[in-house]
Scaffold this active site. Structure first.
Site, PDB file in Angstrom:
ATOM      1  CG  HIS A 130      -1.777   1.191   1.334  1.00 46.65           C
ATOM      2  ND1 HIS A 130      -1.415   2.282   2.078  1.00 46.65           N
ATOM      3  CD2 HIS A 130      -2.942   1.489   0.741  1.00 46.65           C
ATOM      4  CE1 HIS A 130      -2.347   3.214   1.955  1.00 46.65           C
ATOM      5  NE2 HIS A 130      -3.294   2.758   1.148  1.00 46.65           N
TER       6      HIS A 130
ATOM      7  NE  ARG B 173      36.043  -3.082 -18.286  1.00 41.35           N
ATOM      8  CZ  ARG B 173      36.437  -1.885 -17.846  1.00 41.35           C
ATOM      9  NH1 ARG B 173      36.927  -0.996 -18.700  1.00 41.35           N
ATOM     10  NH2 ARG B 173      36.323  -1.579 -16.576  1.00 41.35           N
TER      11      ARG B 173
ATOM     12  CD  GLU C 255      41.664  -0.562 -20.838  1.00 42.60           C
ATOM     13  OE1 GLU C 255      41.092   0.387 -20.286  1.00 42.60           O
ATOM     14  OE2 GLU C 255      41.502  -1.751 -20.491  1.00 42.60           O
TER      15      GLU C 255
ATOM     16  N   GLY D 261      39.399   3.116 -24.373  1.00 44.55           N
ATOM     17  CA  GLY D 261      39.278   3.572 -22.994  1.00 44.55           C
ATOM     18  C   GLY D 261      40.241   4.719 -22.785  1.00 44.55           C
ATOM     19  CB  SER D 262      39.888   8.347 -23.215  1.00 42.97           C
ATOM     20  OG  SER D 262      38.739   8.514 -22.404  1.00 42.97           O
TER      21      SER D 262
ATOM     22  CB  CYS E 242      33.495   2.764 -23.447  1.00 42.99           C
ATOM     23  SG  CYS E 242      34.952   1.782 -23.089  1.00 42.99           S
TER      24      CYS E 242
HETATM   25  C1  PEP Z   1      39.066   3.458 -19.640  1.00 44.73           C
HETATM   26  O1  PEP Z   1      40.145   3.072 -19.261  1.00 44.73           O
HETATM   27  O2  PEP Z   1      38.875   4.515 -20.268  1.00 44.73           O
HETATM   28  C2  PEP Z   1      37.867   2.660 -19.336  1.00 44.73           C
HETATM   29  C3  PEP Z   1      36.707   2.935 -19.898  1.00 44.73           C
HETATM   30  O3  PEP Z   1      38.004   1.653 -18.422  1.00 44.73           O
HETATM   31  P1  PEP Z   1      38.122   1.914 -16.850  1.00 44.73           P
HETATM   32  O4  PEP Z   1      37.836   3.352 -16.587  1.00 44.73           O
HETATM   33  O5  PEP Z   1      37.159   0.999 -16.218  1.00 44.73           O
HETATM   34  O6  PEP Z   1      39.545   1.546 -16.572  1.00 44.73           O
HETATM   35 MG    MG Z   2      40.415   1.091 -18.488  1.00 46.49          MG
END
Ligand code: PEP
Ligand code: MG
Length: 792
Positions: free
Chosen positions: A419, A577, A679, A700-701, A750
């Site tokens: 409720h 991932r 990365e 992965g920047s 990403c």
């Molecule tokens: C990155 O390294 O940019 C990434 C997306 O992975 P994480 O931040 O999880 O290391």
């Molecule tokens: Mg990374």
């Protein structure tokens, strides 16, 4: 419809449009019996008295004028609500049945008994007001229900009591507030063969996700005994979620979530038919009320009913403890999500929250700061302070007046279909239900912040924090050629993004799902014998109760957690991932200390691909693979793509892909795609070789900038130099895109850069990126930037 018996009618003869004749509840039951019986939906058989029967009862006993006079006195304050209510109810209970009505009720009862093979067949006797369920769900539940009534005479008494319950104090005041004419509302009594849920189980079900309105998930709550405890929120029920689109696919078990509720009490029947709560046994509490097959059966019912009505539905169900059969005992349209405008997405956030005081199930996604007003008893509700945060054990319809004036609601007990939850949702208030001990931990006049913004776990934090709201318009959003996807980590909040026009999920970090929903280190489950600390062992034993071997717990929890991320945008791709904690973070998982080395530089240490084929983690990785295999196989989410993080060399890639194949994840088989993170500078410099081994890259920047510029990504001292637009980093990005494309692999992005600065997406579009994955809060901005960059 043949209507030779105007004072009663078989439920199988009525349809949903007959609300004026038998009320919303009975009309809906009849509709389902008539139209959905052949589709396998079970509804207990029975009959209903008509509105004509009610009116003729009043006129036969000369009650119309006397009731009207009493109500008139109330309206002009010449009597009290309590006195008027009591007088009217006594008048109704003191009346006699017109012979025709009584005969018809008894004849129908005999017929029901004949088909049940028991002339004193126990029945459930329920009230159905002719205006009930219109327009607000909160109107329901005001009239009485009498269970397990046996014998014709007892039935006649119960029917009279139902009539009288049209004039409970609450029902009278409700009609007054909402402007319903008392004498226009009639009452129909539904008489149905009793479902012995007292020895079975019962609960509530919605054909959509109640919090997000996600249309593809069924939500089921379940408790032992009669369903009233679930409706009232007197117990913390089990909660299940099922993905509807896969229900018809043979062999799949698309259960997204199974959450064990405490179910401290169950409502049973006494011999005289009255109900009583008794404590549940330890075994009952530790066990789910429904089996997987039963969960799927109920979800199929929900789908059939929703399809038939053509709108989201709110249902009650019951399982007979004697026959094991599952019935639908009520169905009505869902009233909250279906009324919301689909064109806007509102999100709340809490700035600098104080320490967490308690958690529970969140209702809605709002947050609010304010002062606690603790009310433990319905008798004290006049002490409520308007605009404060109501904290209480549980609520029922008597609490409506103060709930309307609350800023938020926090309860000790109840699930998402209780409720308190339903009313809060209807009022648009944040609520946290089933906290266990809110009334003990919080105190009156305490300043707190109540937040449902973080997903399925609502949290009350100390002090008044700043709450901000942002609203995005989703209508007429432009669509770029570049795909724009989401980075998601919290399975509990995943469903709420279903309205965003995403192209999928570009990064679901498994490690977050592990810490969120599993909490135990996978090696501590695979090799429990090596866990040394007695307290940790005890905690793991407790979490994994009912699982054998213990590692099954990891696979089950992880697969369920990930499934909601895979579901909300199905069939669009979802890139999961594999776990990428650093050693110090893995060590913080339960049991992790026995398996993780202490490293000087975890960021460039034993992480990513190197772990997966190592003797030290191989068994843990196997469990990660099994969870993905289950998600794609048994659950049906073939849209799931696997991604390998931190893969230093192509030779490592070969070893990892081999281990994956050993555990049911062979690249190319069953459409399985495997991606690699771009990365590490080596991913760029040897891009062609990686591209031979993977279907795609995701840049992965965060790590790529760290490793290109040689800056610890967490260093505050060097934060200014940590720039993803540094020419060296941009060179890396441009190069990996070009080289991967040359070799036929796709490239997404990403890292955090475009989420922090949506204009960064323009550079990526300029480099020819295929997809950009960002956090939900920046999605719309990134989308706009991508469109503009494509036009340049
Ligand atoms: C990155 O390294 O940019 C990434 C997306 O992975 P994480 O931040 O999880 O290391
Ligand atoms: Mg990374």
């Amino acid at each position: 419809m043949a209507r030779s018996n105007p004072h009663t009618v078989g439920l199988d003869e009525v349809r949903r449009s007959d609300t004026g004749l038998v009320g919303g509840k009975n009309a809906s039951l009849g509709e389902m019996i008539r139209a959905l019986g052949s589709k396998g939906v079970h509804v207990p058989p029975g009959f209903a008295t008509t509105a004509d029967a009610y009116r003729s009862y009043l006129s036969f006993n000369g009650l119309d004028d006397r009731i009207s006079a009493e109500l008139e006195a109330l309206a002009t304050a010449r009597t009290t609500l309590q006195h008027a209510g009591e007088t009217i109810r006594a008048l109704i209970l003191g009346g006699d049945w017109p012979a025709k009505t009584a005969e018809e009720i008894l004849a129908n009862y005999r017929r029901l008994g004949q088909s049940a093979g028991d002339e004193n067949c126990p029945v459930a006797v329920r009230s159905s007001a002719t205006a009930e369920d219109l327009p607000e769900a909160s109107f329901a539940g005001q009239q009485e229900t009498y269970l397990n009534i046996t014998g014709g005479q007892a039935l006649l008494v119960a029917c009279k009591k139902c009539y009288a319950s049209l004039f409970t104090d609450l029902a009278i005041s409700y009609r007054q507030i909402h402007g319903f004419d008392h004498m226009q509302v009639a009452l129909s009594v539904g008489v149905q063969q009793m479902v012995r849920a007292d020895t079975g189980g019962a609960g509530v079900m919605f054909s959509i996700d109640t919090e997000s309105g996600f249309p593809d998930a069924v939500l089921i709550n379940a408790a032992w005994g009669l369903g009233e405890n679930v409706v009232q929120g007197a117990v913390d029920p089990d909660e299940f979620q099922v993905f509807k689109p896969f229900l018809e696919t043979p062999g799949l078990t698309p259960i997204l979530e199974k959450r064990l509720g405490d179910k401290a009490v169950k409502m049973i029947l006494d011999r005289d038919g009255s109900t009583r709560n008794v404590p549940t046994s330890t075994a009952e509490r530790a066990q789910f009320v429904l089996s997987d097959d039963e969960i799927l059966t109920l979800a199929r019912y929900a789908k059939v009913i929703e399809d038939h009505y053509g709108q989201p539905m709110d249902m009650e169900w019951a399982r007979d403890g004697v026959t094991g059969r599952i019935y639908i005992v009520q169905a009505r349209p869902e009233t909250v999500q279906s009324r919301l405008s689909p064109g806007a997405l509102r999100s709340y956030s809490v700035k600098d929250p104080g320490p967490a005081l308690l958690t529970g199930l969140s209702v809605g996604s709002a947050a609010v700061a304010g002062r606690v007003c603790m009310i433990e008893n319905a008798a004290d509700i006049d002490q409520f302070v308007d605009g404060s945060i109501l904290v209480t054990g549980t609520t029922d319809p008597d609490w409506m007046p103060i709930m309307k004036r609350a800023a938020a609601i926090v309860t000790d007990h109840g699930g998402r279909t209780s409720h308190a939850a339903i009313i809060s949702r209807e009022l648009g208030l944040p609520a946290i239900v089933g906290c266990g001990n809110a009334t003990q931990i919080l105190h009156d006049q305490q300043d707190v912040t109540v937040s449902c913004a973080g997903g399925e776990d609502g949290v009350v934090t100390e002090g008044v924090s700043q709450v901000s709201v942002s609203e995005e318009t989703l209508e007429d959003l432009p669509r770029p050629h570049t795909q724009v996807m989401l980075n998601l980590a919290n399975p509990g909040a995943a469903l709420r993004w279903w309205r965003l026009p995403v192209d999928g999920v570009g990064l679901a970090r498994m490690e977050f799902v592990i810490s969120n929903t599993v909490r135990v280190h996978p090696m501590a489950l695979a090799r429990f014998d090596r866990v040394t600390d007695p307290e940790t062992r005890a905690q793991i034993e407790q979490l994994t109760e009912g699982y054998s071997p213990k590692s099954a717990y990891f696979v089950d929890r992880l697969a369920h957690g990930l499934s909601r991320i895979a579901a909300f945008c199905y069939p669009k791709p979802v890139v999961i991932r594999m776990s990428d904690f650093k050693t110090n973070e893995y060590a913080d998982l339960l049991g992790g200390r026995d398996f993780e080395p202490a490293e000087e530089n975890p960021m460039i240490g034993f992480r990513g691909a190197s772990r997966y084929y190592s003797e030290k983690y191989r068994d843990g990785f196997a469990l990660e693979c099994q969870a993905i295999a289950r998600l794609r196989g048994q659950m049906g989410f073939k849209n799931v793509i696997v991604m390998i993080p931190f893969c230093r060399t192509p030779e490592e890639a070969d070893r990892v892909l081999e281990v994956m194949a050993e555990h049911g994840l062979k690249r190319g088989q069953d459409g399985l795609k495997a991606y690699v993170m771009g990365e590490i500078p080596s991913n760029v410099l040897r891009a062609a070789e990686f591209a031979e081994r993977f279907d795609g890259f995701s840049i992965g920047s965060n790590d790529l900038t760290q490793l290109t510029l040689g800056i610890d990504r967490d260093s505050e001292a060097l934060a200014e130099l940590f720039r993803e637009d540094d020419p060296a980093v941009l060179w890396m990005i441009e190069t990996v895109i070009r080289e991967a494309h040359k070799a036929g692999a796709t490239v997404g992005f990403c890292g955090q850069a475009p989420s922090n600065n949506p204009a960064y997406a323009r550079r990526l579009v300029g480099f020819g990126i295929d997809s950009i994955s960002v956090t939900p809060d920046s999605f719309v901005q990134v989308l706009r930037n991508a469109v503009e960059a494509e036009a340049d």
